[in-house]
Design a protein around this motif. Structure first.
Motif, short mmCIF file in Angstrom:
data_model
loop_
_atom_site.label_atom_id
_atom_site.label_comp_id
_atom_site.label_asym_id
_atom_site.label_seq_id
_atom_site.Cartn_x
_atom_site.Cartn_y
_atom_site.Cartn_z
N ALA A 27 0.68 -1.25 0.11
CA ALA A 27 0.12 -0.04 -0.05
C ALA A 27 1.02 1.37 -0.08
O ALA A 27 0.71 2.30 -0.58
N PHE A 28 1.87 1.35 0.70
CA PHE A 28 2.80 2.28 0.78
C PHE A 28 3.33 2.59 -0.43
O PHE A 28 3.87 3.70 -1.05
N ALA A 29 3.95 1.44 -1.15
CA ALA A 29 4.44 1.55 -2.50
C ALA A 29 3.40 1.86 -3.74
O ALA A 29 4.14 2.66 -4.47
N GLY A 36 4.97 9.67 -7.08
CA GLY A 36 6.32 9.90 -7.91
C GLY A 36 5.94 10.09 -9.44
O GLY A 36 6.63 11.04 -9.96
N VAL A 37 5.09 9.44 -9.87
CA VAL A 37 4.78 9.53 -11.35
C VAL A 37 4.12 11.02 -11.42
O VAL A 37 4.40 11.96 -12.49
N PHE A 38 3.22 11.27 -10.87
CA PHE A 38 2.45 12.69 -10.71
C PHE A 38 3.25 13.77 -10.60
O PHE A 38 3.11 14.65 -11.41
N GLY A 150 8.48 0.86 1.60
CA GLY A 150 7.80 0.92 0.47
C GLY A 150 7.35 2.19 -0.23
O GLY A 150 7.09 2.48 -1.51
N TRP A 151 7.09 3.39 0.67
CA TRP A 151 6.95 4.50 0.02
C TRP A 151 7.97 5.15 -0.93
O TRP A 151 7.85 5.51 -1.76
N PRO A 152 9.13 5.32 -0.17
CA PRO A 152 10.13 5.68 -0.86
C PRO A 152 10.87 4.92 -2.29
O PRO A 152 10.95 5.36 -3.10
N ILE A 153 10.66 3.72 -1.99
CA ILE A 153 10.84 2.81 -3.13
C ILE A 153 9.99 2.93 -4.10
O ILE A 153 9.96 3.00 -5.54
N GLY A 154 8.56 3.03 -3.67
CA GLY A 154 7.56 3.44 -5.01
C GLY A 154 7.57 4.63 -5.61
O GLY A 154 7.68 4.78 -6.95
N VAL A 186 -2.62 -4.04 -8.21
CA VAL A 186 -1.79 -4.23 -6.98
C VAL A 186 -2.48 -3.77 -5.75
O VAL A 186 -2.86 -4.39 -4.62
N ALA A 187 -3.22 -2.56 -5.92
CA ALA A 187 -4.19 -2.01 -5.03
C ALA A 187 -5.25 -2.99 -4.54
O ALA A 187 -5.74 -2.97 -3.35
N LEU A 188 -5.78 -3.59 -5.68
CA LEU A 188 -6.92 -4.54 -5.39
C LEU A 188 -6.61 -5.67 -4.54
O LEU A 188 -7.00 -6.25 -3.90
N ALA A 189 -5.36 -6.32 -5.09
CA ALA A 189 -4.82 -7.68 -4.38
C ALA A 189 -4.53 -7.28 -3.10
O ALA A 189 -4.66 -8.09 -2.14
N LEU A 190 -4.03 -6.19 -2.62
CA LEU A 190 -3.56 -6.19 -1.17
C LEU A 190 -4.57 -6.13 -0.37
O LEU A 190 -4.41 -6.30 0.90
N GLY A 191 -5.95 -5.74 -0.75
CA GLY A 191 -7.05 -5.72 0.11
C GLY A 191 -7.32 -7.22 0.73
O GLY A 191 -7.86 -7.14 1.98
N ALA A 192 -6.71 -8.15 0.19
CA ALA A 192 -7.16 -9.69 0.73
C ALA A 192 -5.86 -9.98 1.69
O ALA A 192 -6.39 -10.79 2.39
N THR A 193 -5.09 -9.27 1.90
CA THR A 193 -4.12 -9.31 2.98
C THR A 193 -4.35 -8.80 4.14
O THR A 193 -3.63 -9.12 5.21
N LEU A 194 -5.23 -7.89 4.22
CA LEU A 194 -5.58 -7.16 5.48
C LEU A 194 -6.04 -7.69 6.71
O LEU A 194 -6.79 -8.62 6.58
N LEU A 195 -5.81 -7.32 8.03
CA LEU A 195 -6.29 -7.67 9.06
C LEU A 195 -7.41 -7.14 9.28
O LEU A 195 -7.61 -5.91 8.90
#
Length: 197
Positions: A27-29, A36-38, A150-154, A186-195
């Motif tokens: 999520a941070f990435a 970064g792109v924007f 993940g944020w600065p890497i992204g 990626v944004a959709l897939a990470l939803g299944a990982t959350l607590l």
């Protein structure tokens, strides 16, 4: 804000905690990559829409105000809903609104969609940090620094991709739409990982 406290005693070997840790990092990435792109393609945006520095300043101000407003609103919402539902909505919405920024045909529309992008980004940041706090509780040791990396890497990867697009004369709109196309799955897939709460 610390929510999702129920799984906090599951121990670091719990697969759910490992998945959530990966999801928060992703999520941070996603957030960093989109920003970064924007930002890296702002010169192209100014050229394509003929923006003055004052108009660009207003645009960035509204982006920031949208983020701050959402962050403050979530102080009351997330204790009731938990961070997972917010993050599941905010991560893909951040990607979609970046594409809308690329498609904006007028300055007025651009201001509106950039504000919504800021709101989505603000929600992503707050919800990811709350979810990260729950992961830290589960492991019983500080992990936020590792997840937030993940944020600065992204952001770095997003900036490099945007620079490559600029070098290849890819338009501002196409660059942002391409970034959204990469980030959305990626944004959709990470939803299944959350607590959960």
């Amino acid at each position: 804000i610390i929510d999702d406290a129920a799984p906090a005693r599951a121990g670091p070997r719990n697969r759910g905690l490992r998945r959530a840790r990966a999801g928060v990092t992703a999520a941070f990435a996603v957030g960093g990559g989109l920003v970064g792109v924007f930002t890296a393609r702002i010169p192209a945006l100014m050229d394509e829409m003929g923006l003055s520095t004052i108009r660009l300043g207003v645009l960035l101000l509204l982006w920031g105000l949208g983020a701050v407003a959402t962050m403050q609103a979530l102080r009351w919402l997330m204790p009731r809903t938990g961070s997972a539902p917010v993050l599941r909505a905010a991560a893909p919405l951040s990607a979609v609104t970046v594409a809308l920024v690329g498609w904006a045909a007028t300055y007025g529309v651009l201001l509106a969609v950039v504000t919504v992008f800021g709101m989505a980004f603000g929600a992503l940041e707050v919800a990811a940090k709350a979810q990260g706090s729950a992961v830290e509780n589960g492991y019983g040791r500080p992990l936020m620094g590792l997840m937030h990396a993940g944020w600065p890497i992204g952001a770095g990867l997003g900036g490099l991709a945007a620079a490559a697009c600029a070098g290849a004369n890819v338009s501002y709109a196409s660059t942002l739409v391409g970034a959204a196309a990469v980030a959305t799955p990626v944004a959709l897939a990470l939803g299944a990982t959350l607590l959960h709460r």
